[in-house]
Scaffold this active site. Sequence first.
Site, short mmCIF file in Angstrom:
data_model
loop_
_atom_site.label_atom_id
_atom_site.label_comp_id
_atom_site.label_asym_id
_atom_site.label_seq_id
_atom_site.Cartn_x
_atom_site.Cartn_y
_atom_site.Cartn_z
CG HIS A 23 -1.03 -6.68 1.44
ND1 HIS A 23 -0.16 -5.62 1.52
CD2 HIS A 23 -2.23 -6.14 1.14
CE1 HIS A 23 -0.80 -4.49 1.28
NE2 HIS A 23 -2.07 -4.77 1.03
CG ASP B 277 -1.91 -1.16 1.21
OD1 ASP B 277 -2.14 -1.73 0.12
OD2 ASP B 277 -2.46 -1.48 2.28
NE ARG C 235 -11.22 -11.91 2.93
CZ ARG C 235 -10.37 -10.90 2.67
NH1 ARG C 235 -10.31 -10.38 1.45
NH2 ARG C 235 -9.60 -10.41 3.62
C1 OGA Z 1 -6.20 -3.34 -0.42
C2 OGA Z 1 -5.99 -4.68 0.18
C3 OGA Z 1 -6.87 -6.59 1.34
C4 OGA Z 1 -8.14 -7.36 1.47
O1 OGA Z 1 -7.38 -2.94 -0.60
O2 OGA Z 1 -5.18 -2.66 -0.71
O3 OGA Z 1 -4.87 -5.10 0.26
O4 OGA Z 1 -8.18 -8.27 2.29
N1 OGA Z 1 -7.04 -5.37 0.64
O5 OGA Z 1 -9.09 -7.06 0.75
NI NI Z 2 -3.45 -3.51 0.04
#
Ligand code: OGA
Ligand code: NI
Length: 372
Positions: free
Chosen positions: A290, A235, A300
């Site tokens: 991530h 991010d 989800r």
């Molecule tokens: C994002 C992200 C994680 C999720 O929006 O940048 O990493 O679990 N989301 O949706």
């Molecule tokens: Ni993210």
Amino acid sequence: MSSLSEAHRATGPHSGNFTPPDFRSLQELPDSYSWPQLDDNSSVDVIDPQAAFVPVVDLADPNIVDLVGRACQGYGVFQVTNHGIQMGLIKDTEIEARRLFSLPADQKLKALRPPDGPTGYGLARIAPFFDKLMWHEGFTIKGSPIEDARKLWPDNYTSFCDVMEEYQKGMKELCMRLKRVILASLGLTTEEDLKLGGLGPSGEFTEGCITALQLNNYPSCPSPKQAMGLAAHTDTSMFTILYQGDISGLQIFKDGVGWATVPPVPGAFVVNVGDLLHILSNGRFPTLVHRVFVNQAHSRISIAYFYGPTPNTQIKPFPNLVEPGAVPRYRSMPWGEYINIKAKHLDKALSLASNIDQKQTQEGDCVNEEIA
Ligand code: OGA
Ligand code: NI
């Protein structure tokens, strides 16, 4: 897979007409959504993931500064409980998000985020960097969502707007509490420390801050093993506060370790270090890589709140974290310049902002306000 660049496999930005499909009409995974390399990912599902990777911390814990500092320095992520945000508000926000994503596809497209536009419905911002499409749709909000919400529900938009504004109010307060803790963990405790770090007396960015609320939906997927919810990324924000509900999907990456799933903890928020905090901490806190995987049984919803400064804010590593006589790891620049570098180069942005890593780049005016 053990390196960040392998994790990304970005192909560089390409343009295209990216609008989300009608996921409900897709009974099979189209080839454009099939990520062949996923099979060879060495995904670790650790035995005790909470202890090993993502500590769960109580915001009222007397040792909170130490706990948060260690988590940020370790993997760059923790989960926080006892955070003061009412469960009722979180659930209402989730319900409103679900109401939005269950609208007919052509209705959602009425609020489509324009290319480079700040708000509305659309694909992930990182989508143009990848050959394959992600099994995801999103909705970005900055402050009042009234203009976009009116397009979705011409006569019935107030409950959505009220809830989203209330949630952002709660997030802003939590953000300030977390920021004080994070700054204290980096040794910025007094007004004098904060001033030397270029921050105001309560740790605020002197030029003001920008926040964004991102509603994410990962529809249930016919072939979840081949699909990608959200591809590997960091991010851009200083840090992100994520509500991931009770369906797992978020995975974190660590060099030499691989991927690990962040287990949903009821009522907790996942807080992760973003690129800005990595820069401000002079590299002490790793920015969290991530991604999100999808599943067949459930759709989800997640709710991400991104926090960062305005583009004209001058950014540099906090001086107290730079060894005397040493060169700071990242060069000083207006935050908008970094945002522009990221928009063009994605996972190469940090090394392009580095004083130490190879080449540097100078990018144009700081007009872009995106922090997600
Ligand atoms: C994002 C992200 C994680 C999720 O929006 O940048 O990493 O679990 N989301 O949706
Ligand atoms: Ni993210």
